[in-house]
Design a protein around this motif. Structure first.
Motif, PDB file in Angstrom:
ATOM      1  N   ALA A   1      -2.630   0.228   0.678  1.00  0.00           N
ATOM      2  CA  ALA A   1      -2.456   0.459   2.116  1.00  0.00           C
ATOM      3  C   ALA A   1      -1.903  -0.796   2.790  1.00  0.00           C
ATOM      4  O   ALA A   1      -0.983  -0.712   3.617  1.00  0.00           O
ATOM      5  CB  ALA A   1      -3.792   0.856   2.746  1.00  0.00           C
ATOM      6  N   ALA A   2      -2.446  -1.955   2.433  1.00  0.00           N
ATOM      7  CA  ALA A   2      -1.971  -3.206   3.018  1.00  0.00           C
ATOM      8  C   ALA A   2      -0.541  -3.502   2.583  1.00  0.00           C
ATOM      9  O   ALA A   2       0.303  -3.899   3.394  1.00  0.00           O
ATOM     10  CB  ALA A   2      -2.895  -4.348   2.622  1.00  0.00           C
ATOM     11  N   ALA A   3      -0.246  -3.303   1.304  1.00  0.00           N
ATOM     12  CA  ALA A   3       1.087  -3.623   0.785  1.00  0.00           C
ATOM     13  C   ALA A   3       2.166  -2.758   1.425  1.00  0.00           C
ATOM     14  O   ALA A   3       3.270  -3.234   1.723  1.00  0.00           O
ATOM     15  CB  ALA A   3       1.112  -3.446  -0.730  1.00  0.00           C
ATOM     16  N   VAL A   4       1.870  -1.493   1.645  1.00  0.00           N
ATOM     17  CA  VAL A   4       2.877  -0.581   2.195  1.00  0.00           C
ATOM     18  C   VAL A   4       3.164  -0.878   3.664  1.00  0.00           C
ATOM     19  O   VAL A   4       4.310  -0.846   4.098  1.00  0.00           O
ATOM     20  CB  VAL A   4       2.420   0.884   2.020  1.00  0.00           C
ATOM     21  CG1 VAL A   4       3.304   1.832   2.832  1.00  0.00           C
ATOM     22  CG2 VAL A   4       2.460   1.279   0.548  1.00  0.00           C
ATOM     23  N   ILE A   5       2.140  -1.210   4.446  1.00  0.00           N
ATOM     24  CA  ILE A   5       2.323  -1.300   5.892  1.00  0.00           C
ATOM     25  C   ILE A   5       2.850  -2.652   6.349  1.00  0.00           C
ATOM     26  O   ILE A   5       3.609  -2.728   7.318  1.00  0.00           O
ATOM     27  CB  ILE A   5       0.993  -0.971   6.625  1.00  0.00           C
ATOM     28  CG1 ILE A   5       1.248  -0.694   8.109  1.00  0.00           C
ATOM     29  CG2 ILE A   5      -0.010  -2.072   6.440  1.00  0.00           C
ATOM     30  CD1 ILE A   5       2.027   0.555   8.402  1.00  0.00           C
ATOM     31  N   VAL A   6       2.466  -3.755   5.690  1.00  0.00           N
ATOM     32  CA  VAL A   6       2.870  -5.071   6.184  1.00  0.00           C
ATOM     33  C   VAL A   6       4.330  -5.338   5.841  1.00  0.00           C
ATOM     34  O   VAL A   6       4.862  -4.782   4.881  1.00  0.00           O
ATOM     35  CB  VAL A   6       1.981  -6.196   5.607  1.00  0.00           C
ATOM     36  CG1 VAL A   6       0.524  -5.986   5.970  1.00  0.00           C
ATOM     37  CG2 VAL A   6       2.157  -6.320   4.099  1.00  0.00           C
ATOM     38  N   PRO A   7       5.007  -6.186   6.613  1.00  0.00           N
ATOM     39  CA  PRO A   7       6.399  -6.537   6.297  1.00  0.00           C
ATOM     40  C   PRO A   7       6.465  -7.469   5.096  1.00  0.00           C
ATOM     41  O   PRO A   7       5.483  -8.118   4.734  1.00  0.00           O
ATOM     42  CB  PRO A   7       6.880  -7.231   7.578  1.00  0.00           C
ATOM     43  CG  PRO A   7       5.648  -7.761   8.215  1.00  0.00           C
ATOM     44  CD  PRO A   7       4.541  -6.797   7.873  1.00  0.00           C
ATOM     45  N   GLY A   8       7.650  -7.533   4.487  1.00  0.00           N
ATOM     46  CA  GLY A   8       7.836  -8.413   3.344  1.00  0.00           C
ATOM     47  C   GLY A   8       7.229  -7.864   2.075  1.00  0.00           C
ATOM     48  O   GLY A   8       6.852  -6.691   1.986  1.00  0.00           O
TER      49      GLY A   8
END
Length: 216
Positions: free
Chosen positions: A81-88
């Motif tokens: 969830a964190a990897a998909v939503i944050v930029p970069g």
């Protein structure tokens, strides 16, 4: 006559520009819609698995998986969830999308193997489709450079000039805003998941009893 031709050409260019802008806006809307769906589901899955609620325990038992799988899934769902939503972190995003697809396609197959009804395997199928759509629609700055170049640069061109504009760093203010919005949305997804637990737990428990996964 020349003036008329130039006027018509200008109108066609304006129409093409508007059409391209509309398509880009629709693409962005669809990307964020599908992305938010999978992020909320991943966050909810992380909370449900790490608690874990009775629905998760009963479902794993019904499908033949050991109870500790819930904790493994919960940790990786939180990370995805964190990897998909944050930029970069374009490479990590690729892993997160692949892992999410394996998660939901595995759930579909698991329910089909034990003879589950369409309402059981249809839900993970929908989330898997959203994950594919989000991956396909993701903007250039959320793609791996090689993927970006292959999509936007003509063959035989070098890494300079107009072809490399899509890979230029975004302004600092834009990056900070993107991080703030992404983290805010992630926090909101977890808050929603936690705050709805008092409603979700009895509802899913009742559903598990109906399905015969839990003795009443």
């Amino acid at each position: 006559m020349t003036t008329t031709a130039h006027g018509a050409s200008g109108q066609e260019s304006d129409a093409a520009a508007r059409d391209g802008w509309d398509r880009n806006r629709l693409r962005a809307v669809l990307y964020w819609a599908t992305t938010l769906v999978i992020v909320v589901e991943l966050a909810s899955g992380a909370v449900w698995n790490l608690v874990p609620i009775d629905w998760i325990a009963a479902q794993l038992r019904h499908l033949g998986y050991p109870p500790y799988v819930a904790y493994i899934l919960g940790v990786w769902q939180a990370a995805a969830a964190a990897a998909v939503i944050v930029p970069g972190f374009a490479l990590v995003k690729e892993w997160a999308y692949v892992g999410s697809f394996f998660l939901w396609s595995g759930a579909v197959v698991s329910h089909l193997v034990v003879g589950g009804s369409p309402d059981l395997w249809g839900v993970p199928l929908m989330f898997g489709a959203c994950a594919i759509a989000s991956w396909v629609l993701r903007p250039s700055h959320r793609r791996l450079p090689a993927t970006q170049l292959s999509r936007h640069r003509p063959s035989g061109t070098a890494g300079t000039g107009a072809g490399s504009q899509g890979s230029r760093p975004r302004p600092v203010l834009t990056r900070r805003r993107a991080w703030a919005v992404s983290i805010g949305l992630l926090i909101l997804a977890y808050a929603l998941s936690i705050l709805t637990l008092p409603v979700v737990e009895p509802a899913t428990y009742g559903r598990a009893v109906e399905l015969g996964w839990i003795d009443p």
